[in-house]
Design an enzyme around this catalytic site. Structure first.
Site, PDB file in Angstrom:
ATOM      1  N   ASP A   1     -80.000   8.844 -32.454  1.00 37.23           N
ATOM      2  CA  ASP A   1     -80.443  10.428 -32.518  1.00 37.23           C
ATOM      3  C   ASP A   1     -81.866  10.472 -32.910  1.00 37.23           C
ATOM      4  OD1 ASP A   1     -78.165  10.832 -31.636  1.00 37.23           O
ATOM      5  OD2 ASP A   1     -77.250  11.929 -33.464  1.00 37.23           O
TER       6      ASP A   1
ATOM      7  N   ASP B   1     -78.145   8.430 -37.980  1.00 41.30           N
ATOM      8  CA  ASP B   1     -78.020   7.929 -36.831  1.00 41.30           C
ATOM      9  C   ASP B   1     -79.358   7.599 -35.981  1.00 41.30           C
ATOM     10  OD1 ASP B   1     -77.851   7.823 -33.728  1.00 41.30           O
ATOM     11  OD2 ASP B   1     -75.635   8.330 -34.218  1.00 41.30           O
TER      12      ASP B   1
ATOM     13  N   THR C   1     -57.685   4.338 -27.988  1.00 38.03           N
ATOM     14  CA  THR C   1     -57.372   3.175 -28.872  1.00 38.03           C
ATOM     15  C   THR C   1     -58.380   3.462 -30.205  1.00 38.03           C
ATOM     16  OG1 THR C   1     -58.915   1.509 -27.889  1.00 38.03           O
ATOM     17  CG2 THR C   1     -56.647   1.848 -27.105  1.00 38.03           C
TER      18      THR C   1
ATOM     19  N   ARG D   1     -66.793   3.295 -28.202  1.00 37.90           N
ATOM     20  CA  ARG D   1     -65.311   3.525 -28.667  1.00 37.90           C
ATOM     21  C   ARG D   1     -64.366   3.983 -27.655  1.00 37.90           C
ATOM     22  NH1 ARG D   1     -64.161   3.089 -34.274  1.00 37.90           N
ATOM     23  NH2 ARG D   1     -66.506   3.304 -34.553  1.00 37.90           N
TER      24      ARG D   1
HETATM   25  N1  URA Z   1     -75.315   3.317 -36.358  1.00 35.74           N
HETATM   26  C1  URA Z   1     -76.292   4.241 -36.840  1.00 35.74           C
HETATM   27  O1  URA Z   1     -77.222   4.714 -36.083  1.00 35.74           O
HETATM   28  N2  URA Z   1     -76.285   4.593 -38.368  1.00 35.74           N
HETATM   29  C2  URA Z   1     -75.188   4.175 -39.014  1.00 35.74           C
HETATM   30  O2  URA Z   1     -75.414   4.292 -40.288  1.00 35.74           O
HETATM   31  C3  URA Z   1     -74.338   3.053 -38.712  1.00 35.74           C
HETATM   32  C4  URA Z   1     -74.345   3.015 -37.197  1.00 35.74           C
END
Ligand code: URA
Length: 242
Positions: free
Chosen positions: A237, A234, A140, A136
């Site tokens: 992670d 995530d 913007t 990202r």
């Molecule tokens: N990326 C992720 O790792 N988890 C999500 O829920 C959305 C995007």
């Protein structure tokens, strides 16, 4: 605090009656012919239960994710073209079989997509794998291409695009634009992911009606931070952070 949402179904082996099968949340149905959802088998639901659980530790998260990735790759390969091939067996009989036609490559969307590379290599020995980094843009807040490294002859290959979580589809759409700009036609791209959102799927299907998506599960939706819900948090992670 959030109610249990999503379609539920009795899941279990066929020899059990419906009343003997436990009830589980299964994938939301989608109306696009180009979207393939893995069969909602007891195996798949049990594997997804492991990786969705916030108490699953990293080693188990990796192990069970890898099993689902393997199922996705195996299903993805079923969408590649094949031609007739008759061979002779050691007992002198013929067997009318098939062989894959055409070259393939993987393209992972960094970083989470890299977690799917090994599963592809396990099925396709010495497969070429390219990478795309999209992040990202702070100013913007739109996705921006930061880096790509793709096979030079990618325009002649089928591309298995790898990203485990298909949320809004912003990065995946940008990745497909990059592939198309290198001459890969949409119909030769298969997008493999573990969990998709209905929003991502419909954004994609509208923009790329010929591109095929192979997913293990279509979830309920997105939260205010664009995490998939119920999702698994995530992915990068959980897979990469000790
Ligand atoms: N990326 C992720 O790792 N988890 C999500 O829920 C959305 C995007």
């Amino acid at each position: 605090t959030h109610p249990q949402v999503g379609p539920t179904q009795c899941v279990g082996p066929d020899y059990r009656s419906e009343s003997q099968k436990p009830i589980a949340t299964v994938s939301t149905e989608v109306k696009y012919e180009t979207v393939v959802t893995l069969p909602q088998t007891p195996q798949l639901i049990a594997l997804l239960t492991k990786i969705r659980d916030k108490n699953t530790e990293r080693a188990d998260f990796i192990f069970y994710s890898n099993r689902i990735i393997r199922l996705l790759v195996e299903e993805g390969l079923n969408h590649l073209p094949v031609v007739e091939q008759t061979i002779t067996t050691p007992v002198g009989r013929n067997y009318a079989g098939l062989m894959f036609q055409g070259k393939i490559c993987g393209v992972s969307i960094m970083r989470a997509g890299e977690a799917m590379e090994q599963g592809l290599r396990d099925c396709c020995r010495s497969v070429r794998i390219g990478k795309i980094l999209i992040q990202r843009d702070e100013e913007t807040s739109q996705p921006k291409l930061f880096y790509d490294k793709l096979p030079e002859d990618i325009a002649e290959r089928w591309v298995l695009l790898l990203d485990p979580m298909f949320a809004t589809g912003g990065s995946a759409i940008m990745a497909v634009e990059v592939l198309k700009s290198r001459g890969v036609p949409e119909e030769r791209i298969l997008f493999l992911n573990l969990i998709a959102s209905p929003e991502g799927i419909s954004n994609f299907a509208t923009k790329f009606p010929k591109l095929r998506v192979v997913t293990a599960f279509v979830d309920q939706g997105l939260d205010s931070k664009n995490y998939i819900v119920p999702g698994l948090g995530d992915f990068g992670d959980r897979f990469y952070t000790i």
